[in-house]
Design a protein around this motif. Structure first.
Motif, PDB file in Angstrom:
ATOM      1  N   LEU A 102       0.838  -1.197   0.000  1.00 22.93           N
ATOM      2  CA  LEU A 102       0.000   0.000   0.000  1.00 22.93           C
ATOM      3  C   LEU A 102       0.872   1.245   0.000  1.00 22.93           C
ATOM      4  O   LEU A 102       2.005   1.230   0.482  1.00 22.93           O
ATOM      5  CB  LEU A 102      -0.912   0.022   1.231  1.00 22.93           C
ATOM      6  CG  LEU A 102      -1.918  -1.120   1.391  1.00 22.93           C
ATOM      7  CD1 LEU A 102      -2.751  -0.900   2.646  1.00 22.93           C
ATOM      8  CD2 LEU A 102      -2.815  -1.244   0.161  1.00 22.93           C
ATOM      9  N   THR A 103       0.329   2.333  -0.524  1.00 23.73           N
ATOM     10  CA  THR A 103       1.028   3.608  -0.463  1.00 23.73           C
ATOM     11  C   THR A 103       0.961   4.172   0.956  1.00 23.73           C
ATOM     12  O   THR A 103       0.220   3.666   1.808  1.00 23.73           O
ATOM     13  CB  THR A 103       0.399   4.628  -1.424  1.00 23.73           C
ATOM     14  OG1 THR A 103      -0.934   4.926  -0.960  1.00 23.73           O
ATOM     15  CG2 THR A 103       0.350   4.101  -2.849  1.00 23.73           C
ATOM     16  N   ALA A 104       1.709   5.235   1.173  1.00 24.59           N
ATOM     17  CA  ALA A 104       1.671   5.887   2.487  1.00 24.59           C
ATOM     18  C   ALA A 104       0.252   6.319   2.824  1.00 24.59           C
ATOM     19  O   ALA A 104      -0.236   6.089   3.933  1.00 24.59           O
ATOM     20  CB  ALA A 104       2.620   7.082   2.502  1.00 24.59           C
ATOM     21  N   GLN A 105      -0.425   6.949   1.868  1.00 28.43           N
ATOM     22  CA  GLN A 105      -1.787   7.412   2.117  1.00 28.43           C
ATOM     23  C   GLN A 105      -2.733   6.244   2.367  1.00 28.43           C
ATOM     24  O   GLN A 105      -3.589   6.308   3.259  1.00 28.43           O
ATOM     25  CB  GLN A 105      -2.285   8.235   0.923  1.00 28.43           C
ATOM     26  CG  GLN A 105      -3.716   8.731   1.069  1.00 28.43           C
ATOM     27  CD  GLN A 105      -4.085   9.691  -0.037  1.00 28.43           C
ATOM     28  OE1 GLN A 105      -3.565  10.811  -0.094  1.00 28.43           O
ATOM     29  NE2 GLN A 105      -4.961   9.272  -0.928  1.00 28.43           N
ATOM     30  N   GLU A 106      -2.585   5.172   1.622  1.00 28.45           N
ATOM     31  CA  GLU A 106      -3.452   4.014   1.819  1.00 28.45           C
ATOM     32  C   GLU A 106      -3.224   3.378   3.177  1.00 28.45           C
ATOM     33  O   GLU A 106      -4.169   2.898   3.816  1.00 28.45           O
ATOM     34  CB  GLU A 106      -3.219   3.004   0.701  1.00 28.45           C
ATOM     35  CG  GLU A 106      -3.768   3.447  -0.648  1.00 28.45           C
ATOM     36  CD  GLU A 106      -3.288   2.577  -1.803  1.00 28.45           C
ATOM     37  OE1 GLU A 106      -3.943   2.617  -2.864  1.00 28.45           O
ATOM     38  OE2 GLU A 106      -2.260   1.889  -1.651  1.00 28.45           O
ATOM     39  N   ASN A 107      -1.980   3.383   3.653  1.00 28.65           N
ATOM     40  CA  ASN A 107      -1.696   2.881   5.004  1.00 28.65           C
ATOM     41  C   ASN A 107      -2.351   3.761   6.052  1.00 28.65           C
ATOM     42  O   ASN A 107      -2.936   3.255   7.020  1.00 28.65           O
ATOM     43  CB  ASN A 107      -0.192   2.813   5.235  1.00 28.65           C
ATOM     44  CG  ASN A 107       0.406   1.465   4.863  1.00 28.65           C
ATOM     45  OD1 ASN A 107       0.234   0.486   5.570  1.00 28.65           O
ATOM     46  ND2 ASN A 107       1.098   1.433   3.730  1.00 28.65           N
TER      47      ASN A 107
END
Length: 227
Positions: A102-107
């Motif tokens: 996952l991306t940082a934002q998705e995390n």
């Protein structure tokens, strides 16, 4: 600030935990008595091996006591911390626990996804976007978590623990990989969570972090004391 946040309590009564390490019995927790209320930032200090991480794991419901009871008391009554999901309890483990795919934002938005809430950081009042800006990770939102430095990953984990304004926030050494400015950003964000009514418990070796606390608790050889 909601009434449910303000009335949330976290308690351990007569809590003991012992591990067997080879021929040795390690008393990680010894007869712990602890009551935490919404709106307070509690710093937990003590040398490595004193029981801080074990205490946080018990509060999180990730570790069981041998003796005693750990309980969350809120508007729904009294129940085990293990009954709470990411919408009710935010956790920053030392391992960080980010999803590498996952991306940082998705995390950051994972608790919202698990709680089936909007996962757009700009949704609602923009709290998630503001939080990411405050922690200096907004510019990294499209980066995969494995591409980030340890300090950046740690701030993503902090944002994840705060994104849903969870009434309980537990953080284990959240400034370990931070420089002074980013450490202040981390502790400031955790302090803000307490000011809006959350229970915030932070295990830390960082002297700067103690200044943000309403209470400082010290652990030594599995025992807990004030100050």
């Amino acid at each position: 600030m909601t009434e449910s946040v303000l009335t949330t309590q976290l308690r351990i009564t007569g809590g003991s935990r012992t591990f067997v390490r080879g021929d040795e019995r390690v008393h990680a927790l010894r007869d712990i008595e602890l009551e935490l209320r919404g709106g307070e930032f509690v710093a937990l200090r003590g040398p490595s091996g004193s029981g801080k991480s074990t205490l946080l794991l018990v509060l999180a419901g990730w570790e069981n006591l041998d003796d005693g009871v750990a309980a969350v008391v809120d508007e729904r009554g009294s129940h085990s911390p293990s009954d709470l999901d990411w919408s009710r309890m935010g956790i920053v483990p030392q391992s960080l626990g980010l999803m590498t795919d996952l991306t940082a934002q998705e995390n950051v938005m994972l608790p919202a996804r698990l709680a089936k809430l909007p996962t757009n950081p700009d949704a609602g009042d923009g709290h998630a976007r503001d939080l990411m800006n405050r922690l200096d990770i907004e510019k990294l939102k499209n980066s995969m978590s494995g591409e980030l430095s340890l300090g950046e990953q740690q701030r993503v984990a902090v944002a994840r623990a705060l994104v849903l304004r969870q009434p309980i926030v537990l953080a284990d050494e959240p400034s370990t990989h931070q420089d002074a400015d980013h450490g202040d950003a981390v502790f400031g964000a955790l302090r803000s969570a307490a000011e809006r009514g959350a229970i915030v418990v932070v295990a830390t070796h960082d002297p700067a972090g103690l200044g943000y606390a309403d209470r400082v608790l010290t652990m030594s050889d599995g025992e807990l004391r004030e100050g």
